[in-house]
Design a protein around this motif. Structure first.
Motif, PDB file in Angstrom:
ATOM      1  N   ALA A 157     -19.579  19.010  15.181  1.00 40.44           N
ATOM      2  CA  ALA A 157     -19.239  17.836  15.995  1.00 40.44           C
ATOM      3  C   ALA A 157     -19.954  17.931  17.338  1.00 40.44           C
ATOM      4  CB  ALA A 157     -17.729  17.795  16.206  1.00 40.44           C
ATOM      5  N   ASP A 158     -19.971  16.815  18.071  1.00 48.15           N
ATOM      6  CA  ASP A 158     -20.549  16.830  19.419  1.00 48.15           C
ATOM      7  C   ASP A 158     -19.586  17.472  20.406  1.00 48.15           C
ATOM      8  OD1 ASP A 158     -22.790  15.215  18.541  1.00 48.15           O
ATOM      9  OD2 ASP A 158     -21.318  13.595  18.366  1.00 48.15           O
ATOM     10  N   LEU A 159     -18.305  17.343  20.094  1.00 46.71           N
ATOM     11  CA  LEU A 159     -17.258  17.887  20.969  1.00 46.71           C
ATOM     12  C   LEU A 159     -16.130  18.441  20.105  1.00 46.71           C
ATOM     13  CD1 LEU A 159     -15.470  18.130  23.554  1.00 46.71           C
ATOM     14  CD2 LEU A 159     -14.988  15.688  23.354  1.00 46.71           C
ATOM     15  N   VAL A 160     -15.710  19.678  20.405  1.00 48.22           N
ATOM     16  CA  VAL A 160     -14.561  20.272  19.708  1.00 48.22           C
ATOM     17  C   VAL A 160     -13.444  20.460  20.730  1.00 48.22           C
ATOM     18  CG1 VAL A 160     -13.684  22.289  18.461  1.00 48.22           C
ATOM     19  CG2 VAL A 160     -16.017  21.480  18.031  1.00 48.22           C
ATOM     20  N   ILE A 161     -12.256  19.971  20.386  1.00 45.21           N
ATOM     21  CA  ILE A 161     -11.103  20.114  21.288  1.00 45.21           C
ATOM     22  C   ILE A 161     -10.061  20.997  20.589  1.00 45.21           C
ATOM     23  CG2 ILE A 161      -9.257  18.865  22.486  1.00 45.21           C
ATOM     24  CD1 ILE A 161     -11.182  16.416  22.531  1.00 45.21           C
ATOM     25  N   GLY A 162      -9.781  22.128  21.191  1.00 47.44           N
ATOM     26  CA  GLY A 162      -8.783  23.053  20.624  1.00 47.44           C
ATOM     27  C   GLY A 162      -7.404  22.672  21.128  1.00 47.44           C
ATOM     28  N   ALA A 163      -6.629  22.008  20.261  1.00 48.70           N
ATOM     29  CA  ALA A 163      -5.249  21.632  20.615  1.00 48.70           C
ATOM     30  C   ALA A 163      -4.338  22.321  19.607  1.00 48.70           C
ATOM     31  CB  ALA A 163      -5.095  20.114  20.561  1.00 48.70           C
ATOM     32  N   ASP A 164      -4.649  23.594  19.346  1.00 46.23           N
ATOM     33  CA  ASP A 164      -3.973  24.301  18.241  1.00 46.23           C
ATOM     34  C   ASP A 164      -2.848  25.209  18.728  1.00 46.23           C
ATOM     35  OD1 ASP A 164      -6.077  25.728  19.384  1.00 46.23           O
ATOM     36  OD2 ASP A 164      -6.572  26.826  17.561  1.00 46.23           O
ATOM     37  N   GLY A 165      -2.253  24.851  19.857  1.00 50.46           N
ATOM     38  CA  GLY A 165      -0.971  25.444  20.240  1.00 50.46           C
ATOM     39  C   GLY A 165      -1.065  26.863  20.778  1.00 50.46           C
ATOM     40  N   ILE A 166       0.108  27.446  20.937  1.00 48.44           N
ATOM     41  CA  ILE A 166       0.226  28.714  21.660  1.00 48.44           C
ATOM     42  C   ILE A 166      -0.505  29.874  20.963  1.00 48.44           C
ATOM     43  CG2 ILE A 166       2.472  29.331  20.648  1.00 48.44           C
ATOM     44  CD1 ILE A 166       3.297  30.117  23.603  1.00 48.44           C
ATOM     45  N   LYS A 167      -0.665  29.783  19.631  1.00 47.16           N
ATOM     46  CA  LYS A 167      -1.367  30.867  18.915  1.00 47.16           C
ATOM     47  C   LYS A 167      -2.809  30.474  18.590  1.00 47.16           C
ATOM     48  CE  LYS A 167       2.842  32.576  16.745  1.00 47.16           C
ATOM     49  NZ  LYS A 167       3.608  32.700  15.497  1.00 47.16           N
ATOM     50  N   SER A 168      -3.414  29.692  19.451  1.00 42.92           N
ATOM     51  CA  SER A 168      -4.730  29.074  19.242  1.00 42.92           C
ATOM     52  C   SER A 168      -5.848  30.026  18.790  1.00 42.92           C
ATOM     53  CB  SER A 168      -5.133  28.444  20.576  1.00 42.92           C
ATOM     54  OG  SER A 168      -6.456  28.024  20.571  1.00 42.92           O
ATOM     55  N   VAL A 169      -6.557  29.627  17.738  1.00 45.38           N
ATOM     56  CA  VAL A 169      -7.768  30.382  17.363  1.00 45.38           C
ATOM     57  C   VAL A 169      -8.961  29.897  18.194  1.00 45.38           C
ATOM     58  CG1 VAL A 169      -7.052  30.896  14.980  1.00 45.38           C
ATOM     59  CG2 VAL A 169      -8.377  28.844  15.403  1.00 45.38           C
ATOM     60  N   ILE A 170      -8.903  28.641  18.646  1.00 48.33           N
ATOM     61  CA  ILE A 170     -10.018  28.119  19.455  1.00 48.33           C
ATOM     62  C   ILE A 170     -10.027  28.821  20.829  1.00 48.33           C
ATOM     63  CG2 ILE A 170     -11.172  26.028  20.330  1.00 48.33           C
ATOM     64  CD1 ILE A 170     -10.928  26.099  17.274  1.00 48.33           C
ATOM     65  N   ARG A 171      -8.829  29.179  21.327  1.00 48.03           N
ATOM     66  CA  ARG A 171      -8.781  29.933  22.599  1.00 48.03           C
ATOM     67  C   ARG A 171      -9.574  31.237  22.475  1.00 48.03           C
ATOM     68  NH1 ARG A 171      -3.284  30.149  23.631  1.00 48.03           N
ATOM     69  NH2 ARG A 171      -2.916  32.179  22.735  1.00 48.03           N
TER      70      ARG A 171
END
Ligand SMILES: Cc1cc2nc3c(=O)[nH]c(=O)nc-3n(C[C@H](O)[C@H](O)[C@H](O)COP(=O)(O)OP(=O)(O)OC[C@H]3O[C@@H](n4cnc5c(N)ncnc54)[C@H](O)[C@@H]3O)c2cc1C
Length: 417
Positions: A157-171
């Motif tokens: 994607a052109d932009l990835v937004i990590g909204a995957d909560g407190i145990k985020s893998v994107i973090r």
């Protein structure tokens, strides 16, 4: 992904409140927005949640009021504070005019389904959001904007937004290292039951039973605190009872942090409080008592890397003591929409990255302060050796609720510096 070659492709990881509101706020011409959600999206926690005036304002601006109507919103007219003996010691009324919008209570499931309906509706601007459920994301290349699913499929994607909560893998991908949420030393018993179950409790003040006006009741003593009130249009009654981990006789450690709680242990933790409070606990069905270990994050060194940003609990999980978690996620959504507003075709990496840095600059200081306030609000409600309640639920309302969007915030900041 994307229906046309030049669409701006936005990929949101996580379909919670942060992910869905961001998807809605970003809708617009020549944009393809997809949400990847791990679960089947049918299991949102059975609990009440409040949107504070700072978020209610945004919801109205996005045209969501007609969708939220079906979620049986209940306007909360303020806080009543009782000491441990059950005496009313403080009352804070919240008039709509004070912050330009209301504090509104929802059942999480109702709010979540209304947001999902809005995201996929044809009545809002742009193309409806694509939501893929049962779609867990395993990892992310933040510079390249590539997400890898557990199935092995890769999506760019052109932009990835990590909204995957407190145990985020994107973090983990953005920071380049695993940064887990930390136990705050507090756990919360949570109960949700039909309002009628507390109607005939002897000694329970009438103002607590009534939804006219609906108000949040706080019962405080030493290091214990109960926050309770009605929801789902006045059909349900929700209770959150905070207990320091050190005095718990139940195990909250482990992977899930959310367990079934014992009514006897809950009552034992509140020994010495007003008898009517213990009767309210007694009215709860045994099956409806949850016990959550509360964790949060210290402010992170960054939320942005390359084409990727983290938002919501993934970026700034906070204690629930000010009820600002969901509202701050909505503010993140509004900031993204504001700084990406002029992009209506596929952008290059530097354009995306510039916008993401602006979001970070506009949001970081405010959210970090609200995280700190939430920890401060968790301090014992009484000074040591004193019997009177010193904690004031209105203490931070002005700072939290007078917010009016990211560009307004940046403008005011520039004026004062
Ligand atoms: C006890 C308690 C009470 C609270 N009360 C309030 C309140 O009254 N008001 C308030 O504003 N806030 C409250 N909050 C906080 C609020 O719930 C959160 O801050 C808010 O929901 C943030 O949402 P989020 O979307 O960032 O995270 P989440 O709600 O956790 O959503 C994350 C989503 O991402 C999905 N996901 C996770 N990992 C992956 C993956 N690898 N791949 C794909 N999908 C994934 C999850 O399934 C989930 O759907 C409370 C929190 C607690 C613990």
């Amino acid at each position: 992904m994307g229906s046309q070659a030049l669409d701006f492709r936005v990929l949101i990881v996580g379909g919670g409140i942060a992910g869905l509101t961001t998807a809605i706020a970003l809708r617009g011409p020549n944009r393809h927005i997809a949400v990847l959600e791990r679960s089947r999206m049918l299991e949102e926690t059975g609990a009440l949640i409040s949107l504070q005036p700072n978020a209610s304002k945004l919801v109205t601006r996005w045209g969501l009021d007609p969708f939220l109507h079906s979620a049986e919103p209940l306007i909360d007219r303020g806080f009543r504070v009782f000491d441990m003996s059950g005496k009313l010691v403080n009352e804070l009324k919240l008039e709509t005019a004070r912050f330009g919008a209301d504090r509104v209570l929802y059942h999480r499931q109702d709010l979540h389904s209304a947001l999902r309906n809005a995201a996929t509706s044809t009545q809002l601007p742009g193309e409806p959001v694509e939501i893929r459920t049962t779609c867990p994301v395993k990892s992310c290349d933040p510079e390249g904007g590539v997400v890898t699913l557990e199935s092995g499929e890769q999506i760019q994607a052109d932009l990835v937004i990590g909204a995957d909560g407190i145990k985020s893998v994107i973090r983990t991908a953005v920071l380049g290292e695993y940064c887990p949420a930390i136990p705050t030393g507090l756990s919360a018993y949570r109960v949700l039951m039909p309002l009628e179950r507390i109607q005939n409790i002897e000694g329970l003040p009438d103002c607590i039973k009534s939804c006219n006006p609906a108000m949040t009741s706080m019962i405080m003593g030493g290091d214990r605190r109960v926050i309770m009130g009605p929801g789902r249009g006045g059909k349900l009654y929700g209770i959150v009872a905070l207990v320091p981990d050190g005095s718990l006789h139940e195990d909250t450690a482990g992977d899930s942090w959310v367990k079934h709680g014992s009514k006897e242990q809950l009552k034992a933790a509140y020994t010495g409080f007003a008898p009517w409070l213990l009767k309210v606990f007694d009215a709860a069905p045994d099956s409806e008592i949850g016990l959550w270990q509360l964790r949060d994050l210290d402010p992170l060194p960054t939320w942005v890397k390359g084409r990727t940003i983290i938002i919501g609990d993934a970026a700034h999980a906070m204690l629930p003591t000010q009820g600002q978690g969901a509202s701050q996620s909505m503010e993140d959504a509004e900031a993204l929409a504001a700084f990406l507003a002029d992009i209506d075709e596929r952008p290059g990496k530097s354009k995306v990255q510039d916008a993401l840095w602006k979001v970070w600059e506009a949001r970081f200081e405010r959210v970090s302060l609200i995280q700190a306030y939430s920890r401060q609000q968790a301090r014992p409600a009484m000074e040591k050796g004193s019997n009177s309640v010193t904690l004031n639920p209105g203490e931070f309302m002005k700072y939290n609720c007078e917010y009016d969007g990211a560009t307004d915030w940046v403008r005011k900041k520039k004026k004062t510096t």
